[in-house]
Design a protein around this motif. Sequence first.
Motif, PDB file in Angstrom:
ATOM      1  N   TRP A  59      35.903 -68.093   2.503  1.00 29.62           N
ATOM      2  CA  TRP A  59      36.018 -68.045   4.056  1.00 29.62           C
ATOM      3  C   TRP A  59      35.030 -66.769   4.418  1.00 29.62           C
ATOM      4  O   TRP A  59      34.124 -67.198   5.240  1.00 29.62           O
ATOM      5  CB  TRP A  59      37.422 -67.797   4.533  1.00 29.62           C
ATOM      6  CG  TRP A  59      37.427 -67.653   6.118  1.00 29.62           C
ATOM      7  CD1 TRP A  59      37.522 -66.512   6.769  1.00 29.62           C
ATOM      8  CD2 TRP A  59      36.981 -68.810   7.044  1.00 29.62           C
ATOM      9  NE1 TRP A  59      37.506 -66.727   8.164  1.00 29.62           N
ATOM     10  CE2 TRP A  59      37.121 -68.067   8.429  1.00 29.62           C
ATOM     11  CE3 TRP A  59      37.094 -70.073   6.906  1.00 29.62           C
ATOM     12  CZ2 TRP A  59      37.207 -68.877   9.375  1.00 29.62           C
ATOM     13  CZ3 TRP A  59      36.990 -70.955   8.086  1.00 29.62           C
ATOM     14  CH2 TRP A  59      37.025 -70.067   9.391  1.00 29.62           C
ATOM     15  N   TYR A  60      35.341 -65.790   3.922  1.00 31.83           N
ATOM     16  CA  TYR A  60      34.407 -64.606   4.379  1.00 31.83           C
ATOM     17  C   TYR A  60      33.204 -64.324   3.858  1.00 31.83           C
ATOM     18  O   TYR A  60      32.219 -63.534   4.355  1.00 31.83           O
ATOM     19  CB  TYR A  60      35.511 -63.354   4.145  1.00 31.83           C
ATOM     20  CG  TYR A  60      36.545 -63.128   5.002  1.00 31.83           C
ATOM     21  CD1 TYR A  60      36.353 -63.129   6.572  1.00 31.83           C
ATOM     22  CD2 TYR A  60      38.014 -63.163   4.768  1.00 31.83           C
ATOM     23  CE1 TYR A  60      37.525 -63.002   7.401  1.00 31.83           C
ATOM     24  CE2 TYR A  60      39.016 -63.158   5.475  1.00 31.83           C
ATOM     25  CZ  TYR A  60      38.716 -62.952   6.883  1.00 31.83           C
ATOM     26  OH  TYR A  60      39.640 -63.123   7.755  1.00 31.83           O
TER      27      TYR A  60
ATOM     28  N   SER B 195      32.068 -67.855   6.971  1.00 29.82           N
ATOM     29  CA  SER B 195      31.893 -66.848   8.137  1.00 29.82           C
ATOM     30  C   SER B 195      30.573 -66.634   8.302  1.00 29.82           C
ATOM     31  O   SER B 195      29.982 -66.599   9.439  1.00 29.82           O
ATOM     32  CB  SER B 195      32.840 -65.536   7.951  1.00 29.82           C
ATOM     33  OG  SER B 195      34.115 -65.798   8.210  1.00 29.82           O
TER      34      SER B 195
ATOM     35  N   ARG C 232      28.623 -69.493   9.825  1.00 32.26           N
ATOM     36  CA  ARG C 232      29.050 -69.727  11.203  1.00 32.26           C
ATOM     37  C   ARG C 232      28.277 -68.695  12.002  1.00 32.26           C
ATOM     38  O   ARG C 232      27.861 -68.762  13.062  1.00 32.26           O
ATOM     39  CB  ARG C 232      30.500 -69.748  11.470  1.00 32.26           C
ATOM     40  CG  ARG C 232      31.090 -69.696  12.920  1.00 32.26           C
ATOM     41  CD  ARG C 232      32.620 -69.329  12.982  1.00 32.26           C
ATOM     42  NE  ARG C 232      32.999 -69.353  14.300  1.00 32.26           N
ATOM     43  CZ  ARG C 232      33.193 -68.239  14.794  1.00 32.26           C
ATOM     44  NH1 ARG C 232      32.906 -67.059  14.257  1.00 32.26           N
ATOM     45  NH2 ARG C 232      33.562 -68.099  16.108  1.00 32.26           N
TER      46      ARG C 232
ATOM     47  N   GLU D 103      25.373 -60.426   7.365  1.00 33.95           N
ATOM     48  CA  GLU D 103      26.724 -60.553   7.048  1.00 33.95           C
ATOM     49  C   GLU D 103      27.390 -59.241   7.737  1.00 33.95           C
ATOM     50  O   GLU D 103      26.906 -58.112   7.509  1.00 33.95           O
ATOM     51  CB  GLU D 103      27.004 -60.676   5.418  1.00 33.95           C
ATOM     52  CG  GLU D 103      26.442 -61.827   4.913  1.00 33.95           C
ATOM     53  CD  GLU D 103      26.616 -62.020   3.288  1.00 33.95           C
ATOM     54  OE1 GLU D 103      27.696 -61.548   3.032  1.00 33.95           O
ATOM     55  OE2 GLU D 103      25.804 -62.397   2.663  1.00 33.95           O
TER      56      GLU D 103
END
Length: 459
Positions: A223-224, A228, A231, A324
């Motif tokens: 996810w991270y 993420s 996105r 990021e």
Amino acid sequence: MSTIAGGRAARRQTMRRIRPRRSPAVPLLLIVGAGAAGVIWLWWDNTPSIADDNSRILNAGRITGLLAGYLMALVVLQMARVPALERRVGSDRVARWHAMSGRYTICLVLAHLVLIMWGYALQAGKSFGDIVQQTIDSVNQLPDMGKAAIGTGLLFLIGLLSMGPVRRRMGYDTWYHIHLLTYAAVFLTFWHQLSTGNEFAVEPTAKTVWYGLYGSVTALVIWYRVLSPIRLNLKHRMRVEAVIEETPGIVSVLISGRKLHRMGAEAGQFFRWRFLAPGMRFSSHPYSLSAAPRPNMLRITVKAIGDHSSALRDLRPGTRVWAEGPYGALTAGKRSRGKVLLVAGGVGITPMRALFETLPGSAGDLTLLYRANTTQDLALWDELAAIAEERGARLMYAVNSPEGERPDISAETLSRKLPDIDRHDVFMCGPPGFAQQVYEALRGAGVPARRIHHESFEM
């Protein structure tokens, strides 16, 4: 920039806005300790006897293996860049935890390997000197031992390359990409843990918990570290707007995008930046914001000290940017006092400049001390001077003398410049040696350690 109201009303308003965030570090460490205690209990509950030397050696191997498996999951968790850790605990502190956990993991894996093979050798009527042959036989005969051997080899390789003298001789990008092999090492050793561990063979609940631990960590990483960032970059579509030379060897990169204020970035934080230009697409480096985030513009200011940072001056407007973050806990949320001293060394001025602009405060509440080799190295000085004038803040610099003598930054000097320094919060950023010198001077001047806030990206 906003003007600052004066008088008692402004000071009361400032203090109402100061609500320091508590770091979750202590509760997290307690949870980690409770998990380790649970692992030890799992071993004890499945240990019928440790009456003889052979059983003691084998059980020592079992417990070191279980603890190594537990720590492996934490090592990967610390690489997941979970916002609660990166922004509340601090990226540098998480990095230190990761390095320390990695060292403990490798030591436990080595102890597990030696003890288990020693125990197996004794069971077969052999001696300690037959460990190597016993290891070869076990790899050939036991399930998933081949994968575990490869994973263990990768862990030892990563540990060797992460040692200080070796690490300093490697380029950042080379070390970074080799370090990602940790994921492969953990994946390969995981199946060995479940297939040969007595605890998981006789305790279905333990196996479920182990799957839950590793599954949760894997989900956080995906996810991270993957979803993420995809996105974020699809939403904000960042590009290089301009590159500006601030001083010889230092440039600012202006980055435009859509609704950048919704990224949640704060002054004092940083992103990991990847510029999609020839020769830079596979390099991702951390750079702090050097100005408060704007709705359509971010800015970083970078000193040319390596191949990646030197190449930034040649970026062309329109170059796509992949970022990021935001990461880092060096934000206004750390503040607990009305008065603040900001200390910057060299290019460490970048997060300090953003905080100097945005920290709430009345006239006289903010002081910035900027250390550089020469006055020509004082990047962003005109901006700092303008902010100081508008905010009624104090701006000082410390540079070498014409003869090259370094300025005195001691407890006595700081106390003379700021007689009430012990009632300040201090935010600090700079090279490790400089940061250590200033930290000791601040402690000597009476500033409590809990009010000295700094981040270092040295691992």
